[in-house]
Design an enzyme around this catalytic site. Structure first.
Site, PDB file in Angstrom:
ATOM      1  N   SER A  35      36.945   4.306 -61.785  1.00 47.34           N
ATOM      2  CA  SER A  35      35.723   5.000 -61.361  1.00 47.34           C
ATOM      3  C   SER A  35      35.215   4.487 -60.018  1.00 47.34           C
ATOM      4  O   SER A  35      34.913   3.303 -59.870  1.00 47.34           O
ATOM      5  CB  SER A  35      34.621   4.781 -62.395  1.00 47.34           C
ATOM      6  OG  SER A  35      34.873   5.569 -63.512  1.00 47.34           O
ATOM      7  N   HIS A  66      36.365  10.658 -60.125  1.00 50.00           N
ATOM      8  CA  HIS A  66      37.823  10.695 -60.338  1.00 50.00           C
ATOM      9  C   HIS A  66      38.305  12.021 -59.744  1.00 50.00           C
ATOM     10  O   HIS A  66      38.190  13.070 -60.383  1.00 50.00           O
ATOM     11  CB  HIS A  66      38.162  10.644 -61.832  1.00 50.00           C
ATOM     12  CG  HIS A  66      37.836   9.333 -62.473  1.00 50.00           C
ATOM     13  ND1 HIS A  66      38.799   8.400 -62.815  1.00 50.00           N
ATOM     14  CD2 HIS A  66      36.651   8.769 -62.803  1.00 50.00           C
ATOM     15  CE1 HIS A  66      38.212   7.333 -63.343  1.00 50.00           C
ATOM     16  NE2 HIS A  66      36.904   7.536 -63.354  1.00 50.00           N
ATOM     17  N   HIS A  88      40.635   9.892 -69.576  1.00 49.46           N
ATOM     18  CA  HIS A  88      39.987   9.056 -70.585  1.00 49.46           C
ATOM     19  C   HIS A  88      40.012   9.781 -71.923  1.00 49.46           C
ATOM     20  O   HIS A  88      39.935  11.014 -71.969  1.00 49.46           O
ATOM     21  CB  HIS A  88      38.529   8.803 -70.207  1.00 49.46           C
ATOM     22  CG  HIS A  88      38.329   8.190 -68.851  1.00 49.46           C
ATOM     23  ND1 HIS A  88      38.270   8.936 -67.705  1.00 49.46           N
ATOM     24  CD2 HIS A  88      38.191   6.891 -68.471  1.00 49.46           C
ATOM     25  CE1 HIS A  88      38.100   8.127 -66.665  1.00 49.46           C
ATOM     26  NE2 HIS A  88      38.055   6.882 -67.100  1.00 49.46           N
ATOM     27  N   TYR A  90      37.597   9.884 -73.978  1.00 47.97           N
ATOM     28  CA  TYR A  90      36.310  10.574 -74.213  1.00 47.97           C
ATOM     29  C   TYR A  90      36.268  11.967 -73.578  1.00 47.97           C
ATOM     30  O   TYR A  90      35.408  12.776 -73.905  1.00 47.97           O
ATOM     31  CB  TYR A  90      35.121   9.728 -73.749  1.00 47.97           C
ATOM     32  CG  TYR A  90      35.035   9.464 -72.262  1.00 47.97           C
ATOM     33  CD1 TYR A  90      34.652  10.454 -71.367  1.00 47.97           C
ATOM     34  CD2 TYR A  90      35.324   8.211 -71.742  1.00 47.97           C
ATOM     35  CE1 TYR A  90      34.581  10.211 -69.997  1.00 47.97           C
ATOM     36  CE2 TYR A  90      35.249   7.947 -70.389  1.00 47.97           C
ATOM     37  CZ  TYR A  90      34.877   8.962 -69.519  1.00 47.97           C
ATOM     38  OH  TYR A  90      34.820   8.716 -68.172  1.00 47.97           O
ATOM     39  N   GLU A  91      37.203  12.252 -72.645  1.00 46.52           N
ATOM     40  CA  GLU A  91      37.256  13.604 -72.072  1.00 46.52           C
ATOM     41  C   GLU A  91      37.825  14.598 -73.079  1.00 46.52           C
ATOM     42  O   GLU A  91      37.817  15.801 -72.840  1.00 46.52           O
ATOM     43  CB  GLU A  91      38.099  13.596 -70.802  1.00 46.52           C
ATOM     44  CG  GLU A  91      37.479  12.812 -69.662  1.00 46.52           C
ATOM     45  CD  GLU A  91      38.412  12.710 -68.464  1.00 46.52           C
ATOM     46  OE1 GLU A  91      38.501  13.664 -67.683  1.00 46.52           O
ATOM     47  OE2 GLU A  91      39.088  11.653 -68.326  1.00 46.52           O
ATOM     48  N   ALA A 118      36.232   0.217 -63.730  1.00 44.50           N
ATOM     49  CA  ALA A 118      34.852  -0.260 -63.677  1.00 44.50           C
ATOM     50  C   ALA A 118      34.518  -0.749 -65.084  1.00 44.50           C
ATOM     51  O   ALA A 118      34.905  -0.110 -66.062  1.00 44.50           O
ATOM     52  CB  ALA A 118      33.934   0.886 -63.283  1.00 44.50           C
ATOM     53  N   MET A 221      36.039   1.840 -70.667  1.00 48.95           N
ATOM     54  CA  MET A 221      36.471   2.995 -71.479  1.00 48.95           C
ATOM     55  C   MET A 221      37.878   3.475 -71.137  1.00 48.95           C
ATOM     56  O   MET A 221      38.195   4.657 -71.310  1.00 48.95           O
ATOM     57  CB  MET A 221      35.476   4.145 -71.280  1.00 48.95           C
ATOM     58  CG  MET A 221      34.041   3.766 -71.545  1.00 48.95           C
ATOM     59  SD  MET A 221      32.927   5.140 -71.199  1.00 48.95           S
ATOM     60  CE  MET A 221      31.351   4.307 -71.090  1.00 48.95           C
ATOM     61  N   SER A 222      38.710   2.574 -70.623  1.00 46.48           N
ATOM     62  CA  SER A 222      40.044   3.029 -70.198  1.00 46.48           C
ATOM     63  C   SER A 222      41.048   1.883 -70.294  1.00 46.48           C
ATOM     64  O   SER A 222      40.868   0.930 -71.047  1.00 46.48           O
ATOM     65  CB  SER A 222      39.973   3.521 -68.746  1.00 46.48           C
ATOM     66  OG  SER A 222      39.673   2.447 -67.885  1.00 46.48           O
ATOM     67  N   ASN A 245      28.023  -3.692 -63.895  1.00 43.58           N
ATOM     68  CA  ASN A 245      26.709  -3.861 -64.550  1.00 43.58           C
ATOM     69  C   ASN A 245      26.826  -4.947 -65.614  1.00 43.58           C
ATOM     70  O   ASN A 245      27.928  -5.306 -66.032  1.00 43.58           O
ATOM     71  CB  ASN A 245      26.296  -2.533 -65.216  1.00 43.58           C
ATOM     72  CG  ASN A 245      27.341  -2.039 -66.202  1.00 43.58           C
ATOM     73  OD1 ASN A 245      28.379  -1.499 -65.808  1.00 43.58           O
ATOM     74  ND2 ASN A 245      27.100  -2.252 -67.470  1.00 43.58           N
ATOM     75  N   HIS A 259      26.258   6.222 -65.087  1.00 41.87           N
ATOM     76  CA  HIS A 259      27.511   6.425 -64.354  1.00 41.87           C
ATOM     77  C   HIS A 259      27.290   6.367 -62.837  1.00 41.87           C
ATOM     78  O   HIS A 259      28.146   5.870 -62.103  1.00 41.87           O
ATOM     79  CB  HIS A 259      28.162   7.740 -64.791  1.00 41.87           C
ATOM     80  CG  HIS A 259      29.539   7.937 -64.251  1.00 41.87           C
ATOM     81  ND1 HIS A 259      30.557   7.013 -64.428  1.00 41.87           N
ATOM     82  CD2 HIS A 259      30.083   8.941 -63.512  1.00 41.87           C
ATOM     83  CE1 HIS A 259      31.653   7.445 -63.827  1.00 41.87           C
ATOM     84  NE2 HIS A 259      31.400   8.612 -63.258  1.00 41.87           N
TER      85      HIS A 259
HETATM   86  O1  LIG Z   1      38.062   4.893 -65.259  1.00 41.67           O
HETATM   87  P1  LIG Z   1      37.163   3.722 -65.436  1.00 41.67           P
HETATM   88  O2  LIG Z   1      37.532   2.856 -66.589  1.00 41.67           O
HETATM   89  O3  LIG Z   1      36.969   2.933 -64.160  1.00 41.67           O
HETATM   90  O4  LIG Z   1      35.731   4.328 -65.785  1.00 41.67           O
HETATM   91  C1  LIG Z   1      34.634   3.592 -66.313  1.00 41.67           C
HETATM   92  C2  LIG Z   1      34.475   3.945 -67.744  1.00 41.67           C
HETATM   93  C3  LIG Z   1      33.797   5.307 -67.644  1.00 41.67           C
HETATM   94  O5  LIG Z   1      34.727   6.319 -67.353  1.00 41.67           O
HETATM   95  C4  LIG Z   1      32.910   5.158 -66.515  1.00 41.67           C
HETATM   96  C5  LIG Z   1      31.522   4.816 -66.923  1.00 41.67           C
HETATM   97  O6  LIG Z   1      30.682   4.859 -65.799  1.00 41.67           O
HETATM   98  O7  LIG Z   1      33.451   4.075 -65.738  1.00 41.67           O
HETATM   99  N1  GUN Z   2      31.869   0.829 -72.171  1.00 45.36           N
HETATM  100  C1  GUN Z   2      31.430   0.563 -70.947  1.00 45.36           C
HETATM  101  N2  GUN Z   2      32.097   1.054 -69.898  1.00 45.36           N
HETATM  102  C2  GUN Z   2      31.634   0.757 -68.669  1.00 45.36           C
HETATM  103  N3  GUN Z   2      32.103   1.112 -67.472  1.00 45.36           N
HETATM  104  C3  GUN Z   2      31.280   0.562 -66.544  1.00 45.36           C
HETATM  105  N4  GUN Z   2      30.304  -0.129 -67.135  1.00 45.36           N
HETATM  106  C4  GUN Z   2      30.495  -0.030 -68.465  1.00 45.36           C
HETATM  107  C5  GUN Z   2      29.802  -0.545 -69.604  1.00 45.36           C
HETATM  108  O1  GUN Z   2      28.782  -1.231 -69.515  1.00 45.36           O
HETATM  109  N5  GUN Z   2      30.318  -0.218 -70.820  1.00 45.36           N
END
Ligand SMILES: O=P(O)(O)O[C@@H]1C[C@H](O)[C@@H](CO)O1
Ligand code: GUN
Length: 292
Positions: A35, A66, A88, A90-91, A118, A221-222, A245, A259
Protein backbone atom coordinates in the site's frame (compact mmCIF):
# COMPACT_ATOMS: atom_id res chain seq x y z
CA UNK A 1 -10.99 -30.87 -5.34
CA UNK A 2 -10.30 -27.70 -7.31
CA UNK A 3 -13.03 -25.07 -7.18
CA UNK A 4 -13.99 -22.69 -10.00
CA UNK A 5 -11.95 -20.03 -8.23
CA UNK A 6 -8.74 -22.10 -8.29
CA UNK A 7 -6.19 -21.43 -10.98
CA UNK A 8 -4.33 -24.41 -12.41
CA UNK A 9 -0.75 -24.98 -13.59
CA UNK A 10 -2.00 -24.72 -17.18
CA UNK A 11 -3.56 -21.28 -16.47
CA UNK A 12 -0.21 -20.20 -15.09
CA UNK A 13 1.57 -21.45 -18.22
CA UNK A 14 -0.85 -19.48 -20.40
CA UNK A 15 -0.14 -16.27 -18.49
CA UNK A 16 3.60 -16.91 -18.61
CA UNK A 17 3.56 -17.47 -22.37
CA UNK A 18 1.49 -14.30 -22.87
CA UNK A 19 4.08 -12.31 -20.92
CA UNK A 20 7.11 -13.98 -22.52
CA UNK A 21 5.73 -13.03 -25.94
CA UNK A 22 5.79 -9.37 -24.89
CA UNK A 23 8.91 -8.82 -22.75
CA UNK A 24 12.59 -8.54 -23.68
CA UNK A 25 14.07 -10.75 -21.00
CA UNK A 26 12.52 -12.83 -18.21
CA UNK A 27 12.95 -11.36 -14.71
CA UNK A 28 15.24 -12.76 -11.99
CA UNK A 29 13.77 -10.73 -9.15
CA UNK A 30 10.12 -9.96 -8.39
CA UNK A 31 9.12 -7.10 -6.09
CA UNK A 32 5.62 -6.71 -4.66
CA UNK A 33 4.86 -3.09 -3.77
CA UNK A 34 2.50 -2.76 -0.81
CA UNK A 35 0.00 0.00 0.00
CA UNK A 36 1.38 3.35 -1.11
CA UNK A 37 4.75 1.87 -2.06
CA UNK A 38 4.26 1.60 -5.81
CA UNK A 39 6.73 4.39 -6.67
CA UNK A 40 9.50 1.83 -6.49
CA UNK A 41 8.28 0.46 -9.82
CA UNK A 42 8.89 3.84 -11.41
CA UNK A 43 12.62 3.53 -10.81
CA UNK A 44 12.99 0.59 -13.23
CA UNK A 45 14.81 1.45 -16.45
CA UNK A 46 13.48 0.35 -19.85
CA UNK A 47 10.08 -0.32 -18.33
CA UNK A 48 7.44 -2.40 -20.02
CA UNK A 49 4.10 -1.99 -18.25
CA UNK A 50 0.95 -4.10 -18.38
CA UNK A 51 -2.34 -3.30 -16.70
CA UNK A 52 -3.57 -6.31 -14.73
CA UNK A 53 -6.76 -6.14 -16.80
CA UNK A 54 -4.73 -7.00 -19.95
CA UNK A 55 -3.03 -10.07 -18.48
CA UNK A 56 -4.80 -13.42 -18.86
CA UNK A 57 -6.11 -14.82 -15.52
CA UNK A 58 -4.91 -11.80 -13.49
CA UNK A 59 -7.49 -10.41 -11.05
CA UNK A 60 -8.09 -6.65 -10.84
CA UNK A 61 -6.72 -4.39 -8.10
CA UNK A 62 -9.60 -2.78 -6.20
CA UNK A 63 -7.76 -0.99 -3.38
CA UNK A 64 -6.77 2.70 -3.40
CA UNK A 65 -2.96 2.92 -3.49
CA UNK A 66 -2.64 -0.29 -5.56
CA UNK A 67 -2.61 0.87 -9.16
CA UNK A 68 -2.83 -2.59 -10.71
CA UNK A 69 0.13 -2.78 -13.06
CA UNK A 70 2.96 -5.21 -13.68
CA UNK A 71 6.17 -3.43 -14.63
CA UNK A 72 9.15 -5.27 -16.15
CA UNK A 73 12.51 -3.51 -16.34
CA UNK A 74 16.04 -3.23 -15.05
CA UNK A 75 17.18 -2.22 -11.58
CA UNK A 76 20.90 -2.19 -10.78
CA UNK A 77 21.57 -4.29 -13.91
CA UNK A 78 19.16 -6.98 -12.68
CA UNK A 79 16.12 -7.99 -14.64
CA UNK A 80 13.14 -7.27 -12.38
CA UNK A 81 9.38 -7.26 -12.32
CA UNK A 82 7.36 -5.06 -9.94
CA UNK A 83 3.76 -5.56 -8.93
CA UNK A 84 2.26 -2.10 -8.45
CA UNK A 85 -0.44 -3.32 -6.17
CA UNK A 86 -1.30 -6.76 -4.89
CA UNK A 87 -4.45 -8.77 -4.28
CA UNK A 88 -5.91 -9.18 -0.80
CA UNK A 89 -8.27 -11.79 0.58
CA UNK A 90 -10.56 -9.03 1.91
CA UNK A 91 -11.19 -7.93 -1.71
CA UNK A 92 -13.06 -11.20 -2.07
CA UNK A 93 -10.42 -13.10 -4.03
CA UNK A 94 -9.63 -16.74 -3.39
CA UNK A 95 -6.16 -17.47 -2.04
CA UNK A 96 -5.41 -19.13 -5.35
CA UNK A 97 -5.98 -15.78 -7.10
CA UNK A 98 -4.20 -13.76 -4.41
CA UNK A 99 -1.05 -15.86 -4.89
CA UNK A 100 -1.33 -16.53 -8.64
CA UNK A 101 1.33 -13.91 -9.56
CA UNK A 102 3.91 -15.72 -7.41
CA UNK A 103 3.52 -18.91 -9.42
CA UNK A 104 3.66 -16.90 -12.63
CA UNK A 105 6.94 -15.36 -11.43
CA UNK A 106 8.32 -18.82 -10.64
CA UNK A 107 7.51 -20.12 -14.11
CA UNK A 108 8.98 -16.95 -15.64
CA UNK A 109 12.29 -17.88 -13.99
CA UNK A 110 12.29 -15.54 -10.98
CA UNK A 111 14.74 -16.59 -8.25
CA UNK A 112 14.09 -13.99 -5.53
CA UNK A 113 10.81 -12.54 -4.28
CA UNK A 114 10.81 -9.27 -2.35
CA UNK A 115 7.55 -8.41 -0.59
CA UNK A 116 6.74 -5.07 0.95
CA UNK A 117 3.68 -4.06 2.91
CA UNK A 118 2.19 -1.45 5.19
CA UNK A 119 1.65 -2.68 8.73
CA UNK A 120 0.58 -1.52 12.17
CA UNK A 121 2.98 -1.72 15.11
CA UNK A 122 2.31 -4.01 18.06
CA UNK A 123 5.79 -3.47 19.45
CA UNK A 124 6.44 -0.69 21.96
CA UNK A 125 9.65 0.50 20.27
CA UNK A 126 8.34 0.73 16.66
CA UNK A 127 7.20 4.18 15.50
CA UNK A 128 5.19 5.15 12.40
CA UNK A 129 7.69 5.55 9.56
CA UNK A 130 9.99 2.79 10.89
CA UNK A 131 10.92 -0.25 8.82
CA UNK A 132 10.66 -3.86 9.92
CA UNK A 133 12.64 -6.51 8.12
CA UNK A 134 10.44 -9.59 8.38
CA UNK A 135 12.19 -12.40 10.25
CA UNK A 136 9.16 -14.66 10.36
CA UNK A 137 5.40 -14.54 10.09
CA UNK A 138 2.21 -15.73 11.75
CA UNK A 139 -0.34 -16.64 9.10
CA UNK A 140 -3.55 -16.37 11.13
CA UNK A 141 -5.92 -17.33 8.29
CA UNK A 142 -3.51 -20.08 7.18
CA UNK A 143 -3.53 -21.67 10.63
CA UNK A 144 -7.31 -21.91 10.36
CA UNK A 145 -7.21 -23.73 6.97
CA UNK A 146 -7.44 -20.59 4.84
CA UNK A 147 -4.11 -21.58 3.34
CA UNK A 148 -3.16 -21.08 -0.33
CA UNK A 149 -1.76 -24.64 -0.38
CA UNK A 150 -5.09 -26.18 0.69
CA UNK A 151 -6.51 -28.62 -1.83
CA UNK A 152 -4.81 -30.99 -4.27
CA UNK A 153 -1.05 -30.42 -4.40
CA UNK A 154 0.49 -29.95 -7.85
CA UNK A 155 4.03 -31.34 -7.43
CA UNK A 156 5.15 -29.26 -10.43
CA UNK A 157 4.93 -26.26 -8.09
CA UNK A 158 6.27 -27.88 -4.94
CA UNK A 159 5.88 -30.56 -2.25
CA UNK A 160 2.73 -31.40 -0.30
CA UNK A 161 4.25 -30.50 3.09
CA UNK A 162 6.74 -27.63 2.77
CA UNK A 163 8.67 -26.48 5.81
CA UNK A 164 8.59 -22.79 6.68
CA UNK A 165 11.36 -22.77 9.28
CA UNK A 166 13.87 -20.75 7.19
CA UNK A 167 11.48 -18.89 4.91
CA UNK A 168 12.81 -15.33 5.14
CA UNK A 169 16.31 -15.56 3.66
CA UNK A 170 18.95 -15.05 6.35
CA UNK A 171 21.60 -13.53 4.04
CA UNK A 172 19.17 -11.02 2.59
CA UNK A 173 18.06 -10.01 6.10
CA UNK A 174 21.65 -9.49 7.23
CA UNK A 175 22.48 -7.50 4.09
CA UNK A 176 19.37 -5.33 4.49
CA UNK A 177 20.34 -4.49 8.07
CA UNK A 178 23.87 -3.59 6.89
CA UNK A 179 22.39 -1.33 4.20
CA UNK A 180 20.12 0.36 6.75
CA UNK A 181 23.20 1.02 8.89
CA UNK A 182 25.23 2.35 5.93
CA UNK A 183 22.51 4.77 4.87
CA UNK A 184 22.19 6.06 8.45
CA UNK A 185 18.81 4.51 9.28
CA UNK A 186 19.78 1.69 11.64
CA UNK A 187 17.86 3.45 14.43
CA UNK A 188 14.53 3.08 12.64
CA UNK A 189 15.11 -0.36 11.12
CA UNK A 190 14.04 -3.41 13.12
CA UNK A 191 13.71 -7.13 12.56
CA UNK A 192 10.48 -8.76 13.66
CA UNK A 193 7.48 -11.00 13.21
CA UNK A 194 4.68 -9.98 10.83
CA UNK A 195 1.19 -11.27 11.53
CA UNK A 196 -1.34 -11.53 8.73
CA UNK A 197 -5.03 -11.10 9.52
CA UNK A 198 -7.86 -11.15 7.01
CA UNK A 199 -8.99 -7.51 7.31
CA UNK A 200 -10.43 -5.23 6.06
CA UNK A 201 -11.16 -3.84 9.51
CA UNK A 202 -8.29 -2.67 11.65
CA UNK A 203 -7.88 -4.46 15.00
CA UNK A 204 -9.99 -4.08 18.10
CA UNK A 205 -8.01 -3.45 21.28
CA UNK A 206 -8.62 -7.01 22.47
CA UNK A 207 -7.44 -8.43 19.12
CA UNK A 208 -4.31 -6.27 19.23
CA UNK A 209 -3.47 -7.49 22.75
CA UNK A 210 -4.04 -11.08 21.65
CA UNK A 211 -1.73 -10.75 18.61
CA UNK A 212 0.98 -9.06 20.67
CA UNK A 213 0.86 -11.91 23.22
CA UNK A 214 1.23 -14.40 20.36
CA UNK A 215 4.59 -12.88 19.48
CA UNK A 216 3.66 -10.57 16.61
CA UNK A 217 5.56 -7.28 16.24
CA UNK A 218 3.48 -5.90 13.37
CA UNK A 219 0.12 -6.71 11.81
CA UNK A 220 -1.14 -6.37 8.26
CA UNK A 221 -3.57 -7.83 5.73
CA UNK A 222 -1.32 -9.44 3.13
CA UNK A 223 2.07 -11.04 2.45
CA UNK A 224 1.84 -14.36 4.33
CA UNK A 225 -0.07 -16.24 1.57
CA UNK A 226 2.32 -14.90 -1.10
CA UNK A 227 5.30 -15.99 0.99
CA UNK A 228 3.88 -19.46 1.68
CA UNK A 229 3.44 -20.02 -2.06
CA UNK A 230 6.90 -18.59 -2.81
CA UNK A 231 8.51 -20.94 -0.31
CA UNK A 232 6.48 -23.86 -1.66
CA UNK A 233 7.90 -23.28 -5.14
CA UNK A 234 11.47 -22.68 -3.95
CA UNK A 235 11.92 -18.90 -4.24
CA UNK A 236 14.27 -16.97 -1.95
CA UNK A 237 12.16 -14.51 0.02
CA UNK A 238 12.83 -11.11 1.51
CA UNK A 239 10.07 -9.20 3.34
CA UNK A 240 9.88 -5.59 4.49
CA UNK A 241 7.09 -3.88 6.42
CA UNK A 242 6.67 -0.15 6.56
CA UNK A 243 5.21 0.67 9.96
CA UNK A 244 2.45 3.15 9.20
CA UNK A 245 0.69 3.36 12.58
CA UNK A 246 0.60 2.06 16.11
CA UNK A 247 -2.13 -0.40 16.94
CA UNK A 248 -3.96 0.62 20.12
CA UNK A 249 -3.58 -1.96 22.89
CA UNK A 250 -5.33 0.05 25.59
CA UNK A 251 -8.75 1.70 25.55
CA UNK A 252 -7.20 4.97 26.76
CA UNK A 253 -4.76 5.12 23.80
CA UNK A 254 -5.70 7.77 21.25
CA UNK A 255 -4.48 5.83 18.20
CA UNK A 256 -6.70 6.19 15.21
CA UNK A 257 -5.81 4.56 11.91
CA UNK A 258 -7.36 4.71 8.47
CA UNK A 259 -6.27 3.78 4.98
CA UNK A 260 -5.48 7.40 3.96
CA UNK A 261 -3.01 7.79 6.81
CA UNK A 262 -1.45 4.46 5.85
CA UNK A 263 -0.96 5.75 2.29
CA UNK A 264 0.39 9.07 3.57
CA UNK A 265 3.16 7.39 5.59
CA UNK A 266 3.89 5.25 2.51
CA UNK A 267 4.38 8.43 0.49
CA UNK A 268 6.63 10.00 3.13
CA UNK A 269 8.86 6.94 3.34
CA UNK A 270 8.86 5.92 -0.30
CA UNK A 271 12.37 7.30 -0.94
CA UNK A 272 13.87 5.36 1.98
CA UNK A 273 12.15 2.19 0.89
CA UNK A 274 13.37 2.62 -2.66
CA UNK A 275 16.95 3.13 -1.50
CA UNK A 276 16.90 0.06 0.70
CA UNK A 277 15.35 -2.23 -1.90
CA UNK A 278 17.56 -0.86 -4.69
CA UNK A 279 20.74 -1.43 -2.67
CA UNK A 280 19.54 -4.89 -1.73
CA UNK A 281 18.86 -5.74 -5.38
CA UNK A 282 22.40 -4.57 -6.19
CA UNK A 283 23.81 -7.02 -3.65
CA UNK A 284 22.05 -10.09 -5.06
CA UNK A 285 24.02 -12.58 -7.14
CA UNK A 286 21.83 -14.44 -9.58
CA UNK A 287 23.03 -17.96 -10.31
CA UNK A 288 21.67 -18.98 -13.67
CA UNK A 289 21.58 -22.67 -14.39
CA UNK A 290 23.83 -23.49 -17.37
CA UNK A 291 21.83 -24.03 -20.57
CA UNK A 292 21.25 -27.76 -21.23
O1 LIG B 1 -0.94 -4.41 0.62
P1 LIG B 1 -0.59 -3.99 2.00
O2 LIG B 1 -0.41 -5.14 2.94
O3 LIG B 1 0.57 -3.02 2.05
O4 LIG B 1 -1.85 -3.18 2.54
C1 LIG B 1 -2.09 -2.84 3.90
C2 LIG B 1 -3.17 -3.71 4.42
C3 LIG B 1 -4.40 -3.05 3.82
O5 LIG B 1 -4.57 -3.42 2.47
C4 LIG B 1 -4.09 -1.65 3.88
C5 LIG B 1 -4.68 -0.98 5.07
O6 LIG B 1 -4.49 0.40 4.98
O7 LIG B 1 -2.66 -1.57 3.96
N1 GUN C 1 -4.42 -5.26 10.09
C1 GUN C 1 -3.78 -4.11 9.94
N2 GUN C 1 -3.28 -3.80 8.74
C2 GUN C 1 -2.62 -2.63 8.62
N3 GUN C 1 -2.04 -2.09 7.55
C3 GUN C 1 -1.52 -0.90 7.95
N4 GUN C 1 -1.77 -0.68 9.24
C4 GUN C 1 -2.46 -1.75 9.70
C5 GUN C 1 -3.00 -2.11 10.97
O1 GUN C 1 -2.91 -1.38 11.96
N5 GUN C 1 -3.64 -3.30 11.03
Amino acid sequence: MLSKEDLRYEDCEETVQWLLDRIQSPPDIAIICGSGLGLLAETLSNPKTFDYSQIPHFPASTVVGHSGQLVFGTLQDKSCVCMKGRFHVYEGYSLSKVTFPIRVFKLLGVKVLMVTNAAGSLCEKYRPGDLMIIRDHINMPGMAALNPLRGPNDERFGPRFPSLWDTYDRDLRVTALEIARKIGHADLTHEGVYCMVGGPNFESVAEARFLQKLGADAVGMSTAPEVVVAKHCGLRVFGLSLITNRVAQAYEMQESVNHSSVLEVGKQRSQLLQTLITDLVRSIQINREPAA
